[in-house]
Design a protein around this motif. Structure first.
Motif, PDB file in Angstrom:
ATOM      1  N   ASN A 133      42.888  29.129  41.137  1.00  0.00           N
ATOM      2  CA  ASN A 133      42.994  30.261  40.214  1.00  0.00           C
ATOM      3  C   ASN A 133      43.815  31.422  40.763  1.00  0.00           C
ATOM      4  O   ASN A 133      43.740  32.520  40.230  1.00  0.00           O
ATOM      5  CB  ASN A 133      41.594  30.735  39.817  1.00  0.00           C
ATOM      6  CG  ASN A 133      40.977  29.806  38.799  1.00  0.00           C
ATOM      7  OD1 ASN A 133      41.688  29.192  38.014  1.00  0.00           O
ATOM      8  ND2 ASN A 133      39.660  29.693  38.821  1.00  0.00           N
ATOM      9  N   GLY A 401      43.105  36.488  35.352  1.00  0.00           N
ATOM     10  CA  GLY A 401      41.893  36.037  36.022  1.00  0.00           C
ATOM     11  C   GLY A 401      40.990  37.093  36.621  1.00  0.00           C
ATOM     12  O   GLY A 401      40.041  36.782  37.328  1.00  0.00           O
ATOM     13  N   TYR A 420      47.039  34.798  38.360  1.00  0.00           N
ATOM     14  CA  TYR A 420      47.303  33.482  37.786  1.00  0.00           C
ATOM     15  C   TYR A 420      48.660  33.512  37.067  1.00  0.00           C
ATOM     16  O   TYR A 420      48.988  34.499  36.416  1.00  0.00           O
ATOM     17  CB  TYR A 420      46.177  33.128  36.801  1.00  0.00           C
ATOM     18  CG  TYR A 420      46.156  31.676  36.417  1.00  0.00           C
ATOM     19  CD1 TYR A 420      45.536  30.733  37.227  1.00  0.00           C
ATOM     20  CD2 TYR A 420      46.769  31.239  35.244  1.00  0.00           C
ATOM     21  CE1 TYR A 420      45.519  29.394  36.886  1.00  0.00           C
ATOM     22  CE2 TYR A 420      46.769  29.897  34.890  1.00  0.00           C
ATOM     23  CZ  TYR A 420      46.139  28.974  35.717  1.00  0.00           C
ATOM     24  OH  TYR A 420      46.135  27.657  35.380  1.00  0.00           O
ATOM     25  N   ILE A 428      42.115  29.639  32.961  1.00  0.00           N
ATOM     26  CA  ILE A 428      41.393  29.999  34.188  1.00  0.00           C
ATOM     27  C   ILE A 428      39.907  29.702  34.058  1.00  0.00           C
ATOM     28  O   ILE A 428      39.263  29.246  35.004  1.00  0.00           O
ATOM     29  CB  ILE A 428      41.625  31.501  34.478  1.00  0.00           C
ATOM     30  CG1 ILE A 428      43.130  31.792  34.534  1.00  0.00           C
ATOM     31  CG2 ILE A 428      40.944  31.910  35.768  1.00  0.00           C
ATOM     32  CD1 ILE A 428      43.460  33.262  34.463  1.00  0.00           C
ATOM     33  N   SER A 432      36.668  28.662  36.620  1.00  0.00           N
ATOM     34  CA  SER A 432      36.037  29.875  37.161  1.00  0.00           C
ATOM     35  C   SER A 432      34.611  30.024  36.633  1.00  0.00           C
ATOM     36  O   SER A 432      33.679  30.195  37.421  1.00  0.00           O
ATOM     37  CB  SER A 432      36.874  31.124  36.864  1.00  0.00           C
ATOM     38  OG  SER A 432      36.972  31.373  35.482  1.00  0.00           O
TER      39      SER A 432
END
Lengths: 448, 448
Positions: A133, A401, A420, A428, A432
């Motif tokens: 990420n 992100g 990102y 993302i 995440s």
């Protein structure tokens, strides 16, 4: 394309990047990896002067394009006029850390936490997710103590990073504080507070609809359409001198006065940044303070932060309430802890617990729609994203992100700053959100 | 005039304002008084939005014109890209103050100190001189203790103020530290350090000549001549996107590579800002750090300042080493105290005493010329002004009346931030230098 046109396009792109564009995963050619695009590896802006091909300059279509973006997210003030969000003059209040050996052991354990990304069968480790990420900074607080802190790319503990649309959650929190404290009536119509908005679709919206982004306002973000509203907004917002033939609105607030209706107020959540700037104007008009002053007085000074933050401004000095803030990682952690503690920090109450109770309870889920498949069936209220998961988690979110992710069940605050390559959390979230859940569960298991 | 031309003119004006133009008193129509031009009285930028005639915007021919100037000197970052001079993350080291009653009594006594301005028969009080000189902030330290501190206009203890050409003294101090520490050879020719300067008149100057501004370089500041160097420099330095047909140098450092000779190196002191930017380039190339990083690492962090400062940058991100710094009043007082203590502060030695011994001893007085009649027969060395008076006083100086004035005999540091209507210390010295001497003598009389 003339240089002034290209500059406008660039600025529009920057405003656009401040938005969290809803999207699912889309096939696209592979960008450089996080390690290969590390600004220190790329060699941006090293040397006096740097080699010509390593200098990053205006316009923002250049400085905010990947991979240069990975340097520029830590250096926005070097391109744009800004206002300070002052920390004041007092000593910062240090964060709590475990003993060094325990801290190192916790990092080892957290790096090894595994999870399964959305739409995948393959496990990934926490540490792998940081690179997947394009993470620049990661801070995790558990039970009020820092249990994890790492920096990558352009960021270090003394640096700051653009937080993009997380700015909206600052604006929304300040507004919610005023509502709960009784200085802002969220049932009032916008035109009752700001009469000059009369000709705009915002006039008949309530403050609450602006806070929750359920207004019926036209704001298109089709980048391929030269008459899309995003372009007009970007031109208006540019802090650089306007071209001689420019006849559009000047700054965020003139733009907001000519927004057209689209749909009905209150019907549905539509993620449109102009709501955040409308809200910034409302709370400034009511309080007699700019959003930077409000953030300093209500949050930054009393929180005992380490670093002043800053916010980009338009050509009239109006801060970008929808995306303009740059701040330090630990200070964002302090803000998350203030939220987790429902308005208390360093033994002091900064605002009533009801502020956080309202935000964390979430908005009307029936209005959220299906536009954010990777985020899930959540809600958006007071400019915060609420997951409605079994941990009661809620978050500030920015494109590329960034997040402040608050997990009350796990007594955890997580802050991520990132760059990102694509300005879309839809790329993302799959690696995440499951990672955050996994690390929360790991931390909860420590309690047992 | 097209908007882009007018912007260039404006930027040129700003660069020009960063210079301390030598002049005697000149008859001119009376501007508004300090009290009448106070930005709070004028009502600049109050309200959300302010009334249209109270908004201060680009270009700098507008925002840096009197009386708007009196607001803008505290708000430069809201108009221009900047780089931080970081204070780091530690707690600030508080300044020492007398007990409140003693502090109030000292203020009363100092306000009543009288002196006779240059070329005048009429006595003036210290307090009257503050208004005569459009003072925004005044701090006096005596024997390391704050004995006087007042704020006016746009400034307060949590604010910051443009210090204009006082920036040169930061650059010069950093260079002198490197010379004394042996990392910079001040007998070296500039071209030996920066080979790409070969085609410029600077190539054959020594580092010391650059530090002392005794280079023979052409740099005209005739504002009525559209081909004057000041205009070319300002265009090069503008951080805003260049017009499409712009073919001149890009940024400070490209400009410096094409400076033409005028006279001989070493012959005479000529106050030309390009020397300061040349010096900034030299110390960056040698140290591998920008002037903002150097100022942070060698001064701001170890001094324990209260506020990060900042410095404007050109379009390549190069800080304006000749005039770009904005800082807080007390932090400038700390810098003055560091100089008075010959490199020590808060019980720590930051650089060898020889650095200050060299600066305070002054430069070659025979080269100073008669260009600064109100300053007197002084000298300029390492970008500091030396009075060669019986107190051994020396100073950093910026147009509009900024100073750090160090009086070793009186054990006094005085910092003044101001927004005098005219960008010429020749108007200000007659009521400031005698006032500084008088207050120094008052403080010395306390010792008896």
């Amino acid at each position: 394309m003339s240089s002034s046109t290209s500059n406008l396009v660039a600025l529009a792109a920057w405003i656009g990047l401040a938005l969290a564009v809803p999207t699912g995963a889309v096939a696209q050619s592979e960008p450089l990896t996080a390690r290969d695009s590390d600004p220190n590896v790329m060699g941006w802006m090293q040397g006096f002067p740097p080699p010509p091909d390593k200098i990053i300059t205006q316009p923002d279509s250049v400085y905010f394009s990947f991979p240069k973006l990975r340097w520029s997210v830590c250096h926005l003030r070097e391109f744009l006029p800004t206002e300070e969000i002052s920390r004041g003059l007092d000593a910062p209040v240090p964060l709590d850390y475990p003993a060094p050996h325990d801290f190192a052991e916790l990092r080892r354990q957290i790096d090894a936490v595994t999870f399964t990304p959305q739409n995948s069968d393959e496990e990934m480790t926490w540490e792998e997710s940081l690179y997947a990420n394009y993470t620049d900074g990661m801070l995790i607080l558990h039970r009020g103590e820092v249990v994890y802190e790492r920096y990558f790319g352009c960021l270090d503990e003394g640096g700051k990073h653009a937080i993009m649309s997380m700015t909206k959650s600052f604006t929304g929190l300040l507004a919610e504080i005023m509502v709960v404290e009784g200085t802002l009536d969220d049932t009032a119509l916008v035109a009752d507070i700001i009469p000059e908005i009369e000709g705009s679709a915002f006039a008949t919206a309530t403050v609450r609809q602006v806070m929750d982004m359920t207004t019926g306002v036209k704001y298109s973000e089709d980048y391929s359409d030269p008459n899309a509203d995003i372009w007009l907004y970007s031109r208006a917002a540019s802090p650089l001198p306007k071209p001689e033939d420019y006849e559009g609105p000047e700054g965020y607030w003139e733009y907001l006065q000519q927004v057209e209706p689209e749909g009905n107020h209150g019907d549905e959540f539509h993620y449109k940044t102009i709501n955040s700037d409308m809200l910034g104007w409302i709370i400034s008009r009511v309080s007699g303070q700019s959003v930077t002053e409000l953030a300093s007085d209500r949050l930054w000074r009393p929180m005992g932060v380490e670093q002043s933050a800053y916010q980009t401004v338009d050509g009239n000095g109006v801060p970008f309430a929808g995306g303009g803030i740059t701040a330090g990682l630990r200070d964002l952690g302090r803000l998350g802890q203030l939220m987790l503690n429902e308005g208390e920090i360093n033994g002091e109450r900064l605002f009533p617990a009801e502020v956080v109770e309202k935000i964390s309870a979430g908005g009307d889920r029936s209005k959220f729609g299906a536009g954010f498949p990777t985020f899930g069936p959540g809600s958006y209220t007071s400019q915060w994203w609420v997951l409605h998961n079994d941990h009661g988690a809620y978050a500030a979110r920015g494109v590329h992100g960034q997040t402040i992710y608050i997990d009350p069940a796990a007594d955890m605050v997580l802050v991520r700053l990132a760059s990102y390559p694509r300005a879309q959390n839809g790329f993302i979230d799959p690696t995440s959100l499951p990672a955050y859940q996994a690390v929360a569960e790991f931390l909860m298991s420590r309690d047992e």
